[in-house]
Write a protein that holds these residues in place. Structure first.
Motif, short mmCIF file in Angstrom:
data_model
loop_
_atom_site.label_atom_id
_atom_site.label_comp_id
_atom_site.label_asym_id
_atom_site.label_seq_id
_atom_site.Cartn_x
_atom_site.Cartn_y
_atom_site.Cartn_z
N TYR A 129 13.40 8.87 3.22
CA TYR A 129 13.97 8.61 2.48
C TYR A 129 12.83 6.86 1.65
CZ TYR A 129 14.08 3.41 3.76
OH TYR A 129 13.52 1.52 3.82
N LYS A 176 -7.66 3.61 13.85
CA LYS A 176 -7.51 4.16 13.59
C LYS A 176 -7.03 4.79 12.60
CE LYS A 176 -3.94 0.42 15.44
NZ LYS A 176 -3.27 -0.85 15.36
N TYR A 191 -8.12 -2.55 6.61
CA TYR A 191 -7.98 -3.61 6.02
C TYR A 191 -8.16 -5.54 6.74
CZ TYR A 191 -2.96 -3.24 8.07
OH TYR A 191 -2.07 -2.50 8.50
N1 LIG Z 1 13.35 -0.95 6.29
C1 LIG Z 1 13.20 -0.04 6.96
O1 LIG Z 1 13.99 0.89 6.80
C2 LIG Z 1 12.34 0.44 8.11
C3 LIG Z 1 13.07 1.41 9.03
C4 LIG Z 1 11.60 1.62 10.20
C5 LIG Z 1 10.77 1.19 10.17
N2 LIG Z 1 10.56 -0.57 8.92
C6 LIG Z 1 9.62 -0.76 9.29
O2 LIG Z 1 8.01 -0.56 9.19
C7 LIG Z 1 6.68 -1.11 9.84
C8 LIG Z 1 6.22 0.68 10.90
O3 LIG Z 1 7.85 0.10 11.70
P1 LIG Z 1 7.10 0.90 12.94
O4 LIG Z 1 8.08 0.91 13.93
O5 LIG Z 1 6.25 2.10 12.59
O6 LIG Z 1 5.28 -0.07 13.89
P2 LIG Z 1 4.08 0.15 13.93
O7 LIG Z 1 3.97 0.25 12.44
O8 LIG Z 1 4.04 1.60 14.98
O9 LIG Z 1 3.26 -1.65 14.54
C9 LIG Z 1 3.65 -1.62 13.33
C10 LIG Z 1 2.00 -1.63 12.54
O10 LIG Z 1 1.69 -2.89 11.70
C11 LIG Z 1 0.67 -3.59 11.25
N3 LIG Z 1 0.22 -4.84 12.02
C12 LIG Z 1 0.55 -5.54 10.63
N4 LIG Z 1 -0.20 -6.61 11.41
C13 LIG Z 1 0.13 -6.96 11.74
C14 LIG Z 1 1.25 -8.12 12.64
N5 LIG Z 1 1.34 -9.58 12.79
N6 LIG Z 1 1.50 -7.87 14.11
C15 LIG Z 1 2.00 -7.02 14.61
N7 LIG Z 1 1.36 -5.93 13.79
C16 LIG Z 1 1.40 -6.01 12.29
C17 LIG Z 1 -0.25 -3.44 12.76
O11 LIG Z 1 -0.81 -1.86 13.03
P3 LIG Z 1 -2.78 -1.74 12.44
O12 LIG Z 1 -3.46 -2.69 13.49
O13 LIG Z 1 -3.00 -0.41 11.80
O14 LIG Z 1 -1.92 -3.07 10.86
C18 LIG Z 1 0.45 -2.08 13.91
O15 LIG Z 1 0.27 -1.69 14.81
C19 LIG Z 1 7.53 -2.36 10.37
O16 LIG Z 1 6.80 -3.80 9.80
C20 LIG Z 1 9.06 -2.08 10.36
O17 LIG Z 1 10.17 -2.99 10.49
C21 LIG Z 1 11.66 0.08 7.84
#
Ligand SMILES: NC(=O)c1ccc[n+]([C@@H]2O[C@H](COP(=O)([O-])OP(=O)(O)OC[C@H]3O[C@@H](n4cnc5c(N)ncnc54)[C@H](OP(=O)(O)O)[C@@H]3O)[C@@H](O)[C@H]2O)c1
Length: 324
Positions: A129, A176, A191
């Protein structure tokens, strides 16, 4: 009785209790699903900590795949014996067995394993989406996508490459960065060691990008706005570092009439036709091999606390599943 995770209160990973629950018969519009794999997502952390409130005690988890064992009255979407997968409410996927509204279940193609199904529904439908609904990306577009080596991130890298979009990805380590690059991300910025705003300007010869996908929130929000060209779109879809602080709309005006949206998968997939069309698109991307779902971590359901610790500590890459 079946094993499941329940929370009596919000808090750290220790609030998730591995207990026996009586699942009971599925109610009207529900199916009982014997789960073979469960997806772990960052949204689970928001519910566990209470950032996203819910009545307690509660289950946790929004993604899984398994086999339909029984159906309640009025169910037309699935039958007993069907292989199914889902991403959606209500919380409670962290379980061996659960009742689930069938409006949220889709049949899993035979070519897709339960593990892949559980790992890809929430993260894959999100990329679907974000790239087709929130903004309809087209070949040659240049986007910035944060956390490019995460679960959503590695799917985004491959999807962007498949549709000819130049993706600039950010990540928190050099390992990464290599991973994101290997998955098709055109440019990768660490970053933690580089100023991502300056790097985006350099990479784009000062033109900046038309869309930023920001799931980091607090730490990146203003920098992300600085990466947008006039009339660009800020897609703020998560807050892994904490919620976005209040900001003035003047921030959008001063950078050139920017747009901003705070989308959720559940509003894009809120009708059955929309969910089925989005799932069909995702299944095509996966079965054609354009997008491979990388399950880099597997934990036993009983070890879910460790899975949350690793996700929050930024130790995971790609997708993570829990095995009941
Ligand atoms: N709105 C929606 O529809 C929707 C749907 C799905 C997921 N999401 C969002 O998309 C994001 C990714 O979800 P995911 O499940 O695939 O997780 P993920 O990306 O596997 O894990 C989160 C990543 O965010 C980065 N990060 C940066 N600052 C951070 C902090 N202070 N604490 C923890 N992580 C931090 C880290 O990568 P680095 O070490 O590379 O910085 C970490 O590996 C999440 O924010 C989630 O809520 C939103």
């Amino acid at each position: 009785m079946a094993k499941a995770i329940r929370m009596q209160q919000t808090g750290g990973p220790e609030v998730m209790e591995y207990v026996d629950v009586d699942v009971g018969e599925p109610g009207p519009g529900e199916a009982r699903v014997r789960q073979h794999a469960i997806g772990l997502n960052f949204i689970d952390v928001y519910f566990r900590t209470g950032l996203y409130p819910q009545p307690l005690p509660a289950g946790l988890g929004m993604e899984g795949a398994g086999v339909v064992e029984a159906v309640g009255a009025g169910v037309s979407e699935v039958r007993v014996g069907d292989r199914v997968a889902y991403a959606g409410r209500p919380n409670g996927a962290y379980a061996e067995l659960r009742n689930m509204p069938t409006a949220n279940l889709v049949k899993l193609p035979d070519a897709i394993s339960f593990e892949t199904g559980a790992a890809m529904m929430l993260q894959g439908l999100t990329v679907q989406y974000l790239f087709n609904g929130t903004v309809k990306l087209k070949r040659g577009d240049t986007i910035l996508f944060h956390a490019a080596a995460g679960g959503v991130g590695l799917i985004a890298c491959q999807w962007a490459k498949a549709i000819g979009v130049n993706m600039i990805g950010t990540v928190g380590s050099d390992e990464k960065a290599a991973l994101a690059r290997a998955h098709g991300c055109t440019h990768v910025i660490n970053y933690n060691t580089e100023n991502f705003v300056e790097r985006v300007k350099e990479i784009t010869n000062g033109e900046k990008v038309s869309v930023v996908y920001d799931s980091i929130g607090k730490d990146t929000f203003i920098g992300s706005l600085d990466c947008l060209r006039p009339l660009g779109m800020m897609v703020s879809f998560g807050s892994a570092s904490g919620p976005v602080p209040d900001f003035s709309l003047a921030e959008l005006a001063s950078r050139g009439s920017l747009f901003i949206t705070r989308p959720t998968l559940f509003s894009y997939a809120s009708t059955r036709p929309a969910l089925e069309a989005m799932a069909a698109d995702l299944f095509e991307m996966v079965t054609s091999g354009k997008v491979k779902i990388d399950i880099h971590q597997r934990y036993k359901l009983a070890d879910v606390a460790q899975a949350h610790r690793d996700l929050e500590a930024r130790k995971t890459t790609g997708s993570t599943i829990l095995v009941p």
